[in-house]
Design a protein around this motif. Structure first.
Motif, PDB file in Angstrom:
ATOM      1  N   GLU A  16       0.848  -1.192   0.000  1.00 49.80           N
ATOM      2  CA  GLU A  16       0.000   0.000   0.000  1.00 49.80           C
ATOM      3  C   GLU A  16       0.881   1.239   0.000  1.00 49.80           C
ATOM      4  OE1 GLU A  16      -2.820   0.382   3.165  1.00 49.80           O
ATOM      5  OE2 GLU A  16      -3.625  -1.626   2.861  1.00 49.80           O
ATOM      6  N   GLN A  17       0.407   2.266  -0.665  1.00 52.44           N
ATOM      7  CA  GLN A  17       1.077   3.566  -0.631  1.00 52.44           C
ATOM      8  C   GLN A  17       0.296   4.451   0.328  1.00 52.44           C
ATOM      9  OE1 GLN A  17       3.888   4.371  -2.701  1.00 52.44           O
ATOM     10  NE2 GLN A  17       4.055   6.112  -1.336  1.00 52.44           N
ATOM     11  N   ARG A  18       0.966   4.961   1.349  1.00 53.35           N
ATOM     12  CA  ARG A  18       0.327   5.872   2.309  1.00 53.35           C
ATOM     13  C   ARG A  18       1.209   7.093   2.450  1.00 53.35           C
ATOM     14  NH1 ARG A  18      -1.867   2.142   7.268  1.00 53.35           N
ATOM     15  NH2 ARG A  18      -3.235   0.811   6.022  1.00 53.35           N
ATOM     16  N   ASP A  19       0.707   8.203   1.961  1.00 58.26           N
ATOM     17  CA  ASP A  19       1.477   9.445   1.948  1.00 58.26           C
ATOM     18  C   ASP A  19       2.840   9.177   1.307  1.00 58.26           C
ATOM     19  OD1 ASP A  19      -0.591  10.937   3.210  1.00 58.26           O
ATOM     20  OD2 ASP A  19       0.049  10.154   5.153  1.00 58.26           O
ATOM     21  N   GLU A  20       3.905   9.347   2.069  1.00 60.59           N
ATOM     22  CA  GLU A  20       5.247   9.156   1.517  1.00 60.59           C
ATOM     23  C   GLU A  20       5.787   7.751   1.744  1.00 60.59           C
ATOM     24  OE1 GLU A  20       7.720  12.251   3.089  1.00 60.59           O
ATOM     25  OE2 GLU A  20       6.326  13.815   2.460  1.00 60.59           O
ATOM     26  N   ASP A  21       5.031   6.905   2.419  1.00 60.76           N
ATOM     27  CA  ASP A  21       5.495   5.556   2.745  1.00 60.76           C
ATOM     28  C   ASP A  21       4.901   4.520   1.798  1.00 60.76           C
ATOM     29  OD1 ASP A  21       7.046   6.260   5.017  1.00 60.76           O
ATOM     30  OD2 ASP A  21       5.210   6.385   6.213  1.00 60.76           O
ATOM     31  N   LYS A  22       5.737   3.589   1.397  1.00 59.26           N
ATOM     32  CA  LYS A  22       5.279   2.403   0.670  1.00 59.26           C
ATOM     33  C   LYS A  22       5.388   1.250   1.657  1.00 59.26           C
ATOM     34  CE  LYS A  22       5.552   0.356  -3.874  1.00 59.26           C
ATOM     35  NZ  LYS A  22       6.254   0.408  -5.172  1.00 59.26           N
ATOM     36  N   ILE A  23       4.245   0.650   1.984  1.00 60.12           N
ATOM     37  CA  ILE A  23       4.155  -0.314   3.082  1.00 60.12           C
ATOM     38  C   ILE A  23       3.807  -1.692   2.524  1.00 60.12           C
ATOM     39  CG2 ILE A  23       2.974  -0.871   5.246  1.00 60.12           C
ATOM     40  CD1 ILE A  23       2.196   2.151   5.350  1.00 60.12           C
ATOM     41  N   PHE A  24       4.470  -2.723   3.073  1.00 58.84           N
ATOM     42  CA  PHE A  24       4.118  -4.102   2.748  1.00 58.84           C
ATOM     43  C   PHE A  24       3.604  -4.770   4.012  1.00 58.84           C
ATOM     44  CE2 PHE A  24       4.774  -8.641   2.037  1.00 58.84           C
ATOM     45  CZ  PHE A  24       4.223  -8.785   0.774  1.00 58.84           C
ATOM     46  N   PHE A  25       2.448  -5.411   3.905  1.00 56.09           N
ATOM     47  CA  PHE A  25       1.844  -6.142   5.013  1.00 56.09           C
ATOM     48  C   PHE A  25       2.010  -7.638   4.742  1.00 56.09           C
ATOM     49  CE2 PHE A  25      -0.310  -2.099   4.826  1.00 56.09           C
ATOM     50  CZ  PHE A  25      -0.439  -1.732   6.155  1.00 56.09           C
ATOM     51  N   ILE A  26       2.762  -8.327   5.598  1.00 55.60           N
ATOM     52  CA  ILE A  26       2.891  -9.776   5.478  1.00 55.60           C
ATOM     53  C   ILE A  26       1.630 -10.387   6.074  1.00 55.60           C
ATOM     54  CG2 ILE A  26       4.179 -11.833   6.161  1.00 55.60           C
ATOM     55  CD1 ILE A  26       6.689 -10.074   6.306  1.00 55.60           C
ATOM     56  N   LYS A  27       0.869 -11.072   5.248  1.00 54.84           N
ATOM     57  CA  LYS A  27      -0.379 -11.684   5.691  1.00 54.84           C
ATOM     58  C   LYS A  27      -0.157 -13.111   6.189  1.00 54.84           C
ATOM     59  CE  LYS A  27      -3.012  -8.264   4.224  1.00 54.84           C
ATOM     60  NZ  LYS A  27      -3.838  -7.445   5.057  1.00 54.84           N
ATOM     61  N   GLU A  28       0.738 -13.828   5.506  1.00 54.96           N
ATOM     62  CA  GLU A  28       0.962 -15.219   5.893  1.00 54.96           C
ATOM     63  C   GLU A  28       2.327 -15.664   5.395  1.00 54.96           C
ATOM     64  OE1 GLU A  28      -1.325 -19.534   5.482  1.00 54.96           O
ATOM     65  OE2 GLU A  28      -2.296 -17.718   4.768  1.00 54.96           O
ATOM     66  N   ILE A  29       2.989 -16.469   6.208  1.00 55.24           N
ATOM     67  CA  ILE A  29       4.232 -17.128   5.804  1.00 55.24           C
ATOM     68  C   ILE A  29       4.101 -18.583   6.235  1.00 55.24           C
ATOM     69  CG2 ILE A  29       5.392 -16.338   7.907  1.00 55.24           C
ATOM     70  CD1 ILE A  29       8.044 -16.521   6.296  1.00 55.24           C
ATOM     71  N   CYS A  30       4.486 -19.473   5.341  1.00 51.14           N
ATOM     72  CA  CYS A  30       4.291 -20.889   5.624  1.00 51.14           C
ATOM     73  C   CYS A  30       5.434 -21.695   5.018  1.00 51.14           C
ATOM     74  CB  CYS A  30       2.968 -21.339   5.022  1.00 51.14           C
ATOM     75  SG  CYS A  30       2.585 -23.070   5.344  1.00 51.14           S
ATOM     76  N   VAL A  31       5.904 -22.695   5.760  1.00 48.72           N
ATOM     77  CA  VAL A  31       6.875 -23.677   5.288  1.00 48.72           C
ATOM     78  C   VAL A  31       6.324 -25.045   5.684  1.00 48.72           C
ATOM     79  CG1 VAL A  31       9.235 -24.556   5.503  1.00 48.72           C
ATOM     80  CG2 VAL A  31       8.824 -22.092   5.555  1.00 48.72           C
TER      81      VAL A  31
END
Length: 72
Positions: A16-31
């Motif tokens: 997501e782009q919020r103002d000057e920040d580009k943010i990544f949200f980790i929803k799930e990680i699986c091994v």
């Protein structure tokens, strides 16, 4: 992440782009269970961080939920 044509792990999220920040949200990680504790999760995260750096992400969020079988 694949090994010998089989998926052994993955990371899912969204950007997501919020103002000057580009943010990544980790929803799930699986091994998969028989590959855990062998550094596969670390490799997934390192690969993700490299790719996110390439596209200019400057914030990353990971939310944990209690009540699930998680290893921290």
């Amino acid at each position: 992440m694949q090994k010998q044509g089989k998926i052994i792990g993955f990371v899912i999220g969204c950007c997501e782009q919020r103002d000057e920040d580009k943010i990544f949200f980790i929803k799930e990680i699986c091994v998969i269970s028989n590959k855990q504790r062998q550094g596969m999760g670390t490799k997934l995260i390192q690969n993700l961080l490299s790719r996110l750096d390439e596209i200019g992400v400057n914030l990353i969020y990971l939310l944990l939920m209690l009540g699930y079988d998680t290893i921290i």
